[in-house]
Design an enzyme around this catalytic site. Structure first.
Site, mmCIF file in Angstrom:
data_model
loop_
_atom_site.group_PDB
_atom_site.id
_atom_site.type_symbol
_atom_site.label_atom_id
_atom_site.label_comp_id
_atom_site.label_asym_id
_atom_site.label_seq_id
_atom_site.Cartn_x
_atom_site.Cartn_y
_atom_site.Cartn_z
ATOM 1 N N LYS A 38 3.482 -7.231 11.986
ATOM 2 C CA LYS A 38 2.726 -7.404 10.739
ATOM 3 C C LYS A 38 2.778 -8.860 10.256
ATOM 4 C CE LYS A 38 1.577 -5.253 6.481
ATOM 5 N NZ LYS A 38 1.128 -3.974 5.966
ATOM 6 N N ARG B 172 0.843 -1.201 0.000
ATOM 7 C CA ARG B 172 0.000 0.000 0.000
ATOM 8 C C ARG B 172 0.872 1.242 0.000
ATOM 9 N NH1 ARG B 172 -2.784 0.997 4.546
ATOM 10 N NH2 ARG B 172 -3.958 2.587 3.467
ATOM 11 N N ARG C 13 -1.511 5.236 13.268
ATOM 12 C CA ARG C 13 -0.492 4.870 14.259
ATOM 13 C C ARG C 13 -1.092 4.995 15.640
ATOM 14 N NH1 ARG C 13 1.626 3.777 10.535
ATOM 15 N NH2 ARG C 13 3.441 4.484 9.391
HETATM 16 C C1 BTN Z 1 0.448 -3.790 2.347
HETATM 17 O O1 BTN Z 1 1.179 -2.839 2.060
HETATM 18 O O2 BTN Z 1 0.201 -4.077 3.522
HETATM 19 C C2 BTN Z 1 -0.190 -4.614 1.254
HETATM 20 C C3 BTN Z 1 0.740 -5.661 0.739
HETATM 21 C C4 BTN Z 1 0.143 -6.512 -0.383
HETATM 22 C C5 BTN Z 1 1.166 -7.449 -0.966
HETATM 23 C C6 BTN Z 1 0.544 -8.416 -1.938
HETATM 24 S S1 BTN Z 1 1.611 -9.770 -2.316
HETATM 25 C C7 BTN Z 1 0.528 -10.283 -3.576
HETATM 26 C C8 BTN Z 1 0.042 -9.035 -4.273
HETATM 27 N N1 BTN Z 1 0.953 -8.629 -5.317
HETATM 28 C C9 BTN Z 1 1.524 -7.456 -5.059
HETATM 29 O O3 BTN Z 1 2.354 -6.883 -5.790
HETATM 30 N N2 BTN Z 1 1.103 -6.987 -3.872
HETATM 31 C C10 BTN Z 1 0.130 -7.863 -3.271
#
Ligand code: BTN
Length: 328
Positions: free
Chosen positions: A194, A130, A326
């Site tokens: 996380k 994100r 946060r």
């Molecule tokens: C976050 O930032 O918390 C979200 C992370 C999401 C990662 C997943 S892995 C599968 C899919 N492909 C990506 O490039 N991103 C999501």
């Protein structure tokens, strides 16, 4: 992918059992020369795997490898379906890809069928998180999964990204993981570390046929990684011993059945469940946005999935992909 020739994939499958294999045996099993095996073993170096070699004995991958397998994922899925149901999705498994979300987006942009398609990769070279962040995606360690779903207009998917967080937490509970919580909008946490994240990307027409690519990153391995810049935890550390295939099967099952029903019930169905999982329930928080920081008290999420904060005694609602929360 060119990086992963059929030979390299075959070599990884043999070594995935974590046992010692001599160069000669590997050559025979792959029907290639010893020199070709040496070349493939060299190619493994870039994957940050713990390959041991011992003179006169051979090679071994310490702790083996839990590789993705279409057959096992489909078995896991069918074990979860009732006798009247059948899995109607399509699986795309990759050894390496830029991003599983991007793969499904590309299919959509090229006019190929994509609804119900699922993409999983052993590693992502440009995994996305994100707010423009990178999602570190080392080979065969964690789950990188995307699922594409068509909706009749963007309104039908209101709150979806929060609902997906609930679905993941509930699927994890079925594997015995307790104490999972959600940080708005959809960070999956375990004791403030996380465990997973969700990135939903949209394409198509906002008022008619639109596509959601739901990307899930779920940490599984306990292998340390300096590339992750925040406290994190993997399912293995929480006592989950099921393979990534079983976990992926369970996630795909829960997600697809929830998505089938989503347009009828919407986020309302998930609101109380999200609030019960809220990591910052009633706590003092700071909301960060590109334009600044705002202090308030976490009240919960609305029927539409908006973040509800009490700021200076007044209830305010917030929504938007660029926001993050946060604890104070
Ligand atoms: C976050 O930032 O918390 C979200 C992370 C999401 C990662 C997943 S892995 C599968 C899919 N492909 C990506 O490039 N991103 C999501």
């Amino acid at each position: 992918m060119s990086h992963f020739s059929a030979n390299l994939q075959a070599l990884l499958r043999v070594l995935s059992d974590g046992e010692w294999h001599s160069g000669e045996e590997l050559g025979e099993r792959l029907s290639v020369s010893r020199a070709a095996i040496a070349k493939q073993l060299k190619a493994l170096e870039g994957l940050a795997l713990s390959l041991e070699s011992r003179k006169g004995v051979g090679y071994r991958l310490d702790h083996g490898l839990d590789l993705l397998s279409e057959e096992t994922i489909l078995d896991s899925l069918s074990s979860l379906l009732s006798p009247a149901e059948s899995f109607s999705g399509v699986l795309h498994l990759h050894s390496e890809i830029d991003s599983t979300n991007q793969f499904l987006m590309n299919r959509f942009r090229h006019g190929q069928s994509v609804h119900g398609h699922i993409c999983l990769a052993e590693r992502q070279s440009a995994g996305r998180g994100r707010r423009g962040r990178r999602w570190h995606s080392p080979f065969a360690q964690h789950i990188y999964l995307s699922l594409a779903w068509r909706f009749d207009g963007i309104a039908a998917m209101e709150g979806l990204s929060l609902a997906v967080g609930v679905i993941i937490c509930e699927a994890l509970k079925s594997f015995g993981v307790t104490e999972v919580q959600l940080k708005w909008p959809n960070d999956v946490l375990w004791r403030d570390r996380k465990l997973g994240g969700v990135l939903i990307e949209l394409a198509g027409d906002a008022v008619s046929d639109c596509l959601a690519v739901i990307g899930i990153g779920l940490n599984v391995s306990a292998k340390s990684s300096e590339a992750i810049d925040q406290p994190w935890v993997g399912l293995q550390e929480l006592g989950v011993s099921e393979s990534r295939n079983m976990l992926a099967g369970a996630l795909i099952h829960s997600l697809s059945s929830a998505l089938e029903r989503y347009p009828e019930g919407g986020f309302q169905v998930y609101q109380d469940r999200w609030n019960a999982l809220s990591a910052f329930d009633k706590k003092r928080v700071t909301l960060l946005s590109p334009s600044g920081a705002l202090d308030g008290r976490m009240v919960g999420v609305s029927r539409a999935g908006a973040l509800c904060l009490e700021v200076d005694g007044r209830l305010q609602e917030f929504i938007g992909g660029e926001l993050s929360l946060r604890e104070q």
